[in-house]
Design an enzyme around this catalytic site. Structure first.
Site, PDB file in Angstrom:
ATOM      1  N   SER A 252       0.805  -1.223   0.000  1.00  0.00           N
ATOM      2  CA  SER A 252       0.000   0.000   0.000  1.00  0.00           C
ATOM      3  C   SER A 252       0.837   1.271   0.000  1.00  0.00           C
ATOM      4  CB  SER A 252      -0.939   0.010   1.212  1.00  0.00           C
ATOM      5  OG  SER A 252      -0.200  -0.113   2.420  1.00  0.00           O
TER       6      SER A 252
ATOM      7  N   GLY B  18      -1.797  -4.237   0.988  1.00  0.00           N
ATOM      8  CA  GLY B  18      -1.921  -5.420   1.824  1.00  0.00           C
ATOM      9  C   GLY B  18      -1.006  -6.560   1.456  1.00  0.00           C
TER      10      GLY B  18
ATOM     11  N   ASN C 148       4.017  -5.567   5.736  1.00  0.00           N
ATOM     12  CA  ASN C 148       2.845  -6.348   6.135  1.00  0.00           C
ATOM     13  C   ASN C 148       3.231  -7.683   6.765  1.00  0.00           C
ATOM     14  OD1 ASN C 148       0.609  -4.619   5.375  1.00  0.00           O
ATOM     15  ND2 ASN C 148       1.256  -4.953   3.262  1.00  0.00           N
TER      16      ASN C 148
ATOM     17  N   ASP D 180      -4.678   6.705  10.210  1.00  0.00           N
ATOM     18  CA  ASP D 180      -4.384   5.363  10.721  1.00  0.00           C
ATOM     19  C   ASP D 180      -2.979   5.248  11.315  1.00  0.00           C
ATOM     20  OD1 ASP D 180      -2.721   5.357   8.517  1.00  0.00           O
ATOM     21  OD2 ASP D 180      -3.880   3.877   7.396  1.00  0.00           O
TER      22      ASP D 180
ATOM     23  N   HIS E 201      -0.083   4.795   7.100  1.00  0.00           N
ATOM     24  CA  HIS E 201       0.163   5.172   5.720  1.00  0.00           C
ATOM     25  C   HIS E 201       0.553   6.642   5.600  1.00  0.00           C
ATOM     26  CE1 HIS E 201      -2.419   1.573   5.384  1.00  0.00           C
ATOM     27  NE2 HIS E 201      -1.603   1.306   4.372  1.00  0.00           N
TER      28      HIS E 201
END
Length: 213
Positions: free
Chosen positions: A38, A75, A104, A188, A191
Site C-alpha cells: 500500500s 496489503g 505487512n 491510521d 500510511h
C-alpha cells in the site's frame, strides 16, 4: 512458488500497471518494475500523488528515458509478491526492479526467516532475468520488541549485501525520526500522507539514479 501461473491478483496488478503507467517501454528503453504494498499503491492518496508517480516526473525532469510499471498491491506480503513475481518479470521484462515489501509481514508477525527468503528469491529471480534490483526497507515500532525490530530493519541490507543488490535501508527516513512524526501520516498512523511522498522519493532517488547509470 516462483513457478505459479497467473492468478486473479496477477491480472489485477497487471491491469493497474497498464492503466496507470502504460505499456512497457520501447525497445532499448529502461523499464522499472515496482513491486510493493500500500505504501507504493497510493493507499488513501489522490491518484498520481504517490512516490512512484512522482518518480515518473523526476525521471522526465532529469531527462532519463525510462518507463515505470507499478505492480504494487495494498496489503501484499513478501509471500504474495513472490507468488506473482515470475509472471510480472515475464510480462514486463524489466531492466530494473524495486522491491518495497515486508511491512505487512511484520504487521502480521510472520517469521523473519520467511520474509528474508522471499525477498532473496525475488532478488535472485530478477537478477537472473537481467534486471538490476533495489530493495526498499521499512521499520516497525519499538512495541514489537527491540530484538524483532532490529532484526527486521536489518534484513533488507542483509539480503541486498548477500546478493549484491542496491538498498534503501528505510523508506521513511527523516519523517518518523523527526520532531513531529505524526504529521506525515494519515489518520491510521500507518500510511504516509501526500506531503510525505516527495520526501520518500528523495530517499529512493539517489540509489536508483546510480543503478540507472
Amino acid at each position: 512458488m516462483d513457478g505459479l501461473g497467473w492468478t486473479r491478483r496477477d491480472f489485477i496488478a497487471a491491469a493497474l500497471a497498464a492503466s496507470y503507467f502504460g505499456a512497457a517501454g520501447a525497445a532499448g528503453e529502461p523499464v522499472i518494475l515496482v513491486v510493493g504494498d500500500s505504501i507504493s499503491a497510493e493507499y488513501g492518496l489522490r491518484r498520481g500523488s504517490g512516490w512512484v508517480a512522482l518518480l515518473e516526473k523526476r525521471l522526465a525532469a532529469e531527462k532519463v528515458k525510462a518507463r515505470i510499471v507499478n505492480a504494487s498491491i495494498s496489503g501484499d506480503t513478501t509471500s504474495g509478491g513472490r507468488s506473482r513475481f515470475a509472471p510480472l518479470l515475464q510480462q514486463h521484462k524489466p531492466t530494473h526492479v524495486i522491491l518495497e515489501l515486508g511491512a505487512n509481514d511484520a504487521l502480521r508477525g510472520l517469521p523473519l526467516k520467511s520474509t528474508e527468503e522471499n525477498l532473496g528469491a525475488m532478488t535472485e529471480a530478477a537478477q537472473k532475468a537481467g534486471a538490476k534490483v533495489m530493495l526498499v526497507g521499512m521499520q516497525v515500532p519499538p512495541n514489537y520488541g527491540t530484538d524483532y525490530a532490529n532484526r527486521f530493519a536489518g534484513l533488507f541490507e542483509k539480503v541486498a549485501k548477500e546478493r549484491k543488490a542496491a538498498v534503501v535501508p528505510f523508506l521513511l527516513q527523516g519523517m518518523v525520526d523527526g520532531a513531529d512524526p505524526l504529521k506525515w501520516f494519515q489518520a491510521d498512523r500507518i500510511h504516509p500522507r501526500e506531503e510525505a511522498q516527495p520526501r520518500m522519493l528523495d530517499n529512493v532517488w539517489p540509489e536508483l539514479k546510480k543503478l540507472l547509470k
